[in-house]
Motif scaffolding. Structure first.
Motif, PDB file in Angstrom:
ATOM      1  N   GLY A  72       7.559  -8.742  -5.414  1.00 27.32           N
ATOM      2  CA  GLY A  72       7.046  -9.871  -6.194  1.00 27.32           C
ATOM      3  C   GLY A  72       6.527  -9.432  -7.550  1.00 27.32           C
ATOM      4  N   LYS A  73       6.463 -10.387  -8.458  1.00 33.94           N
ATOM      5  CA  LYS A  73       5.976 -10.065  -9.808  1.00 33.94           C
ATOM      6  C   LYS A  73       4.693 -10.810 -10.160  1.00 33.94           C
ATOM      7  CE  LYS A  73      10.014  -8.549 -12.256  1.00 33.94           C
ATOM      8  NZ  LYS A  73      11.223  -8.988 -12.914  1.00 33.94           N
ATOM      9  N   PHE A  74       4.401 -11.873  -9.401  1.00 37.29           N
ATOM     10  CA  PHE A  74       3.285 -12.734  -9.797  1.00 37.29           C
ATOM     11  C   PHE A  74       2.178 -12.726  -8.742  1.00 37.29           C
ATOM     12  CE2 PHE A  74       7.060 -14.413 -11.892  1.00 37.29           C
ATOM     13  CZ  PHE A  74       6.608 -14.563 -13.206  1.00 37.29           C
ATOM     14  N   LEU A  75       0.984 -12.393  -9.199  1.00 33.92           N
ATOM     15  CA  LEU A  75      -0.189 -12.383  -8.320  1.00 33.92           C
ATOM     16  C   LEU A  75      -1.050 -13.602  -8.644  1.00 33.92           C
ATOM     17  CD1 LEU A  75      -2.030 -10.736  -6.299  1.00 33.92           C
ATOM     18  CD2 LEU A  75      -3.086  -9.723  -8.337  1.00 33.92           C
ATOM     19  N   ARG A  76      -1.409 -14.370  -7.608  1.00 29.29           N
ATOM     20  CA  ARG A  76      -2.281 -15.519  -7.837  1.00 29.29           C
ATOM     21  C   ARG A  76      -3.702 -15.210  -7.374  1.00 29.29           C
ATOM     22  NH1 ARG A  76      -2.897 -20.770  -5.275  1.00 29.29           N
ATOM     23  NH2 ARG A  76      -5.032 -20.079  -5.463  1.00 29.29           N
ATOM     24  N   GLY A  77      -4.653 -16.000  -7.837  1.00 34.29           N
ATOM     25  CA  GLY A  77      -6.043 -15.866  -7.416  1.00 34.29           C
ATOM     26  C   GLY A  77      -6.891 -16.660  -8.395  1.00 34.29           C
ATOM     27  N   GLY A  78      -7.764 -17.506  -7.866  1.00 29.26           N
ATOM     28  CA  GLY A  78      -8.577 -18.357  -8.735  1.00 29.26           C
ATOM     29  C   GLY A  78      -9.891 -17.695  -9.096  1.00 29.26           C
ATOM     30  N   ALA A  79     -10.154 -17.610 -10.392  1.00 31.14           N
ATOM     31  CA  ALA A  79     -11.465 -17.159 -10.856  1.00 31.14           C
ATOM     32  C   ALA A  79     -12.372 -18.387 -11.009  1.00 31.14           C
ATOM     33  CB  ALA A  79     -11.327 -16.424 -12.181  1.00 31.14           C
ATOM     34  N   TYR A  80     -11.735 -19.513 -11.282  1.00 32.21           N
ATOM     35  CA  TYR A  80     -12.431 -20.806 -11.356  1.00 32.21           C
ATOM     36  C   TYR A  80     -11.841 -21.667 -10.255  1.00 32.21           C
ATOM     37  CZ  TYR A  80     -13.937 -19.265 -15.948  1.00 32.21           C
ATOM     38  OH  TYR A  80     -14.502 -18.547 -16.970  1.00 32.21           O
ATOM     39  N   LYS A  81     -12.673 -22.314  -9.452  1.00 30.82           N
ATOM     40  CA  LYS A  81     -12.147 -23.098  -8.350  1.00 30.82           C
ATOM     41  C   LYS A  81     -12.615 -24.537  -8.389  1.00 30.82           C
ATOM     42  CE  LYS A  81      -9.860 -21.996  -5.706  1.00 30.82           C
ATOM     43  NZ  LYS A  81      -8.376 -21.869  -5.840  1.00 30.82           N
ATOM     44  N   PRO A  82     -11.664 -25.487  -8.290  1.00 33.75           N
ATOM     45  CA  PRO A  82     -12.059 -26.890  -8.117  1.00 33.75           C
ATOM     46  C   PRO A  82     -12.341 -27.092  -6.629  1.00 33.75           C
ATOM     47  CG  PRO A  82      -9.673 -26.699  -8.169  1.00 33.75           C
ATOM     48  CD  PRO A  82     -10.217 -25.295  -8.229  1.00 33.75           C
ATOM     49  N   LEU A  83     -13.498 -27.566  -6.273  1.00 44.53           N
ATOM     50  CA  LEU A  83     -13.804 -27.764  -4.853  1.00 44.53           C
ATOM     51  C   LEU A  83     -13.846 -29.251  -4.526  1.00 44.53           C
ATOM     52  CD1 LEU A  83     -16.686 -25.138  -4.287  1.00 44.53           C
ATOM     53  CD2 LEU A  83     -14.214 -24.831  -3.948  1.00 44.53           C
ATOM     54  N   THR A  84     -13.509 -29.595  -3.298  1.00 38.71           N
ATOM     55  CA  THR A  84     -13.498 -31.002  -2.888  1.00 38.71           C
ATOM     56  C   THR A  84     -14.921 -31.557  -2.827  1.00 38.71           C
ATOM     57  OG1 THR A  84     -11.493 -30.557  -1.650  1.00 38.71           O
ATOM     58  CG2 THR A  84     -12.666 -32.587  -1.084  1.00 38.71           C
ATOM     59  N   PHE A  85     -15.853 -30.757  -2.324  1.00 34.06           N
ATOM     60  CA  PHE A  85     -17.256 -31.182  -2.250  1.00 34.06           C
ATOM     61  C   PHE A  85     -18.115 -30.302  -3.158  1.00 34.06           C
ATOM     62  CE2 PHE A  85     -15.617 -33.191   1.504  1.00 34.06           C
ATOM     63  CZ  PHE A  85     -16.366 -34.356   1.608  1.00 34.06           C
ATOM     64  N   PRO A  86     -19.196 -30.853  -3.693  1.00 39.34           N
ATOM     65  CA  PRO A  86     -20.037 -30.052  -4.610  1.00 39.34           C
ATOM     66  C   PRO A  86     -20.970 -29.093  -3.872  1.00 39.34           C
ATOM     67  CG  PRO A  86     -20.912 -32.260  -4.430  1.00 39.34           C
ATOM     68  CD  PRO A  86     -19.665 -32.241  -3.573  1.00 39.34           C
ATOM     69  N   VAL A  87     -20.376 -28.288  -3.003  1.00 39.19           N
ATOM     70  CA  VAL A  87     -21.153 -27.251  -2.316  1.00 39.19           C
ATOM     71  C   VAL A  87     -21.223 -26.034  -3.257  1.00 39.19           C
ATOM     72  CG1 VAL A  87     -20.527 -28.032  -0.003  1.00 39.19           C
ATOM     73  CG2 VAL A  87     -19.017 -26.435  -1.185  1.00 39.19           C
ATOM     74  N   PRO A  88     -22.091 -25.062  -2.983  1.00 38.82           N
ATOM     75  CA  PRO A  88     -22.148 -23.897  -3.886  1.00 38.82           C
ATOM     76  C   PRO A  88     -20.759 -23.283  -4.057  1.00 38.82           C
ATOM     77  CG  PRO A  88     -23.963 -23.842  -2.329  1.00 38.82           C
ATOM     78  CD  PRO A  88     -23.086 -24.991  -1.904  1.00 38.82           C
ATOM     79  N   ASN A  89     -20.393 -23.058  -5.301  1.00 43.44           N
ATOM     80  CA  ASN A  89     -19.028 -22.605  -5.601  1.00 43.44           C
ATOM     81  C   ASN A  89     -18.988 -21.075  -5.631  1.00 43.44           C
ATOM     82  OD1 ASN A  89     -16.469 -22.088  -6.787  1.00 43.44           O
ATOM     83  ND2 ASN A  89     -16.521 -24.077  -7.838  1.00 43.44           N
ATOM     84  N   PRO A  90     -18.167 -20.465  -4.772  1.00 38.85           N
ATOM     85  CA  PRO A  90     -18.135 -19.002  -4.724  1.00 38.85           C
ATOM     86  C   PRO A  90     -17.284 -18.359  -5.824  1.00 38.85           C
ATOM     87  CG  PRO A  90     -16.628 -19.895  -3.110  1.00 38.85           C
ATOM     88  CD  PRO A  90     -17.245 -21.078  -3.805  1.00 38.85           C
ATOM     89  N   ALA A  91     -16.727 -19.183  -6.718  1.00 35.62           N
ATOM     90  CA  ALA A  91     -15.851 -18.633  -7.761  1.00 35.62           C
ATOM     91  C   ALA A  91     -16.618 -17.637  -8.631  1.00 35.62           C
ATOM     92  CB  ALA A  91     -15.305 -19.766  -8.616  1.00 35.62           C
ATOM     93  N   LEU A  92     -15.965 -16.519  -8.940  1.00 33.33           N
ATOM     94  CA  LEU A  92     -16.634 -15.473  -9.733  1.00 33.33           C
ATOM     95  C   LEU A  92     -16.535 -15.720 -11.235  1.00 33.33           C
ATOM     96  CD1 LEU A  92     -15.567 -12.225  -7.797  1.00 33.33           C
ATOM     97  CD2 LEU A  92     -17.693 -13.524  -7.599  1.00 33.33           C
ATOM     98  N   GLU A  93     -15.742 -16.700 -11.616  1.00 30.41           N
ATOM     99  CA  GLU A  93     -15.578 -17.084 -13.017  1.00 30.41           C
ATOM    100  C   GLU A  93     -15.256 -15.866 -13.907  1.00 30.41           C
ATOM    101  OE1 GLU A  93     -18.916 -19.706 -13.810  1.00 30.41           O
ATOM    102  OE2 GLU A  93     -17.979 -21.209 -12.524  1.00 30.41           O
ATOM    103  N   GLU A  94     -16.066 -15.602 -14.933  1.00 30.86           N
ATOM    104  CA  GLU A  94     -15.676 -14.520 -15.863  1.00 30.86           C
ATOM    105  C   GLU A  94     -15.541 -13.165 -15.174  1.00 30.86           C
ATOM    106  OE1 GLU A  94     -17.802 -14.681 -19.601  1.00 30.86           O
ATOM    107  OE2 GLU A  94     -17.581 -16.852 -19.624  1.00 30.86           O
TER     108      GLU A  94
END
Ligand code: PEP
Ligand code: MN
Length: 290
Positions: A72-94
């Motif tokens: 494979g050539k493409f690696l996915r992974g979200g640094a920013y995550k849209p969540l269905t509910f406004p629970v604490p977001n574990p996204a690491l962002e920057e």
């Protein structure tokens, strides 16, 4: 086909579809989307894979190794995550973007990661080779679309789970309208009331794959992971998507599925991932080798 067959396309006539919309102005020649030295098109099987969310360098590195192992050539992974509910977001962002950058430099893989709003696009673009525009943002035509289009960054435009073909064509046309021809479409499952139980999260709309190939010149990939919502179903939906004519898959797996911080139930193991890729490529060649 006569105009009356375009049921539901009230403000877009058969003529518009054939002559006015940029996305349908083609004569059977599908677009190839160039992503650095790679292309996403109907001429080759595209694989985008990795965890739902960037959690650590170690997790992303192990995932990258698995993607490389299957060619494979493409690696996915979200640094920013849209969540269905406004629970604490574990996204690491920057910090998550920094991890992606490091893994990219060390492995040479291309990165597919999501931007949630226009102001984040410049920093996401520094690491992303393809920016994911997620389902929940499909209608964000006045902020996210122009920000992504500004530098014609290849975009993985996911279909919103509550819209039909017409709305989705409109979304693709908006991105082209802003001057970005580098659009990859993605069917990721649609909602229906009876899917919202513990059995499956969404329904993979296989029908839309040939429909998008009929009305647009853009490559369509299939996301069996979000469509299933349950890891057991992911392989079957992957095969269905390729069988329906998608040019590739975006698939979620995790080195330790039970530890996934987002979308744990749909994370397949590395072993299952290897098997799904092997079989999907076989289905692909049955359909494409003449
Ligand atoms: C994802 O890819 O992790 C995601 C949130 O996708 P979607 O926008 O299709 O729900
Ligand atoms: Mn996910």
């Amino acid at each position: 086909m006569n105009s009356s067959e375009f049921v539901g396309f009230k403000d877009v006539s058969k003529e518009d579809l054939e002559k006015k919309l940029t996305l349908s102005s083609f004569k059977g020649n599908y677009s190839s989307i160039k992503v650095r030295d790679s292309t996403i098109s109907y001429d080759n099987f595209t694989l985008i894979a990795g965890p739902c969310t960037v959690e650590s360098y170690d997790q992303m590195m192990k995932s990258a190794e698995a993607v490389l192992k299957v060619g494979g050539k493409f690696l996915r992974g979200g640094a920013y995550k849209p969540l269905t509910f406004p629970v604490p977001n574990p996204a690491l962002e920057e910090k998550g973007l920094d991890i992606l950058k490091r893994v990219k430099e060390e492995t040479g893989l291309y990165i597919v990661t999501e931007a949630l709003c226009g102001k984040d696009v410049p920093k996401v673009r520094e690491v992303a080779d393809i920016i994911q525009l997620g389902s929940r943002n499909m209608h964000n035509y006045w902020d996210l679309y122009p920000a992504i289009a500004e530098q014609k960054t290849p975009v993985l435009l996911k279909r919103h789970f509550g819209v039909g073909l017409r709305e989705y064509l409109g979304a693709a046309e908006w991105m082209l309208h802003y001057g970005n021809p580098n659009v990859i479409l993605c069917e990721r499952g649609i909602a229906a009331s009876h899917t919202h139980d513990d059995n499956a999260r969404f329904i993979l709309d296989v029908n839309i794959i040939p429909a998008l190939k009929k009305y647009t010149h853009l490559p369509v990939i299939c996301d069996p992971s979000h469509a299933a919502g349950v890891s057991d179903y992911v392989p079957s939906l992957a095969y269905a998507g390729i069988g329906a004519g998608a040019c590739g898959l975006i698939i979620e797996f995790h080195p330790e599925p039970e530890k996934s911080v987002v979308d744990k139930n749909q994370a397949i193991s590395v072993e299952t991932f290897f098997d799904v890729v092997k079989k999907s490529k076989k289905i692909w060649s049955v359909l494409h080798d003449s």
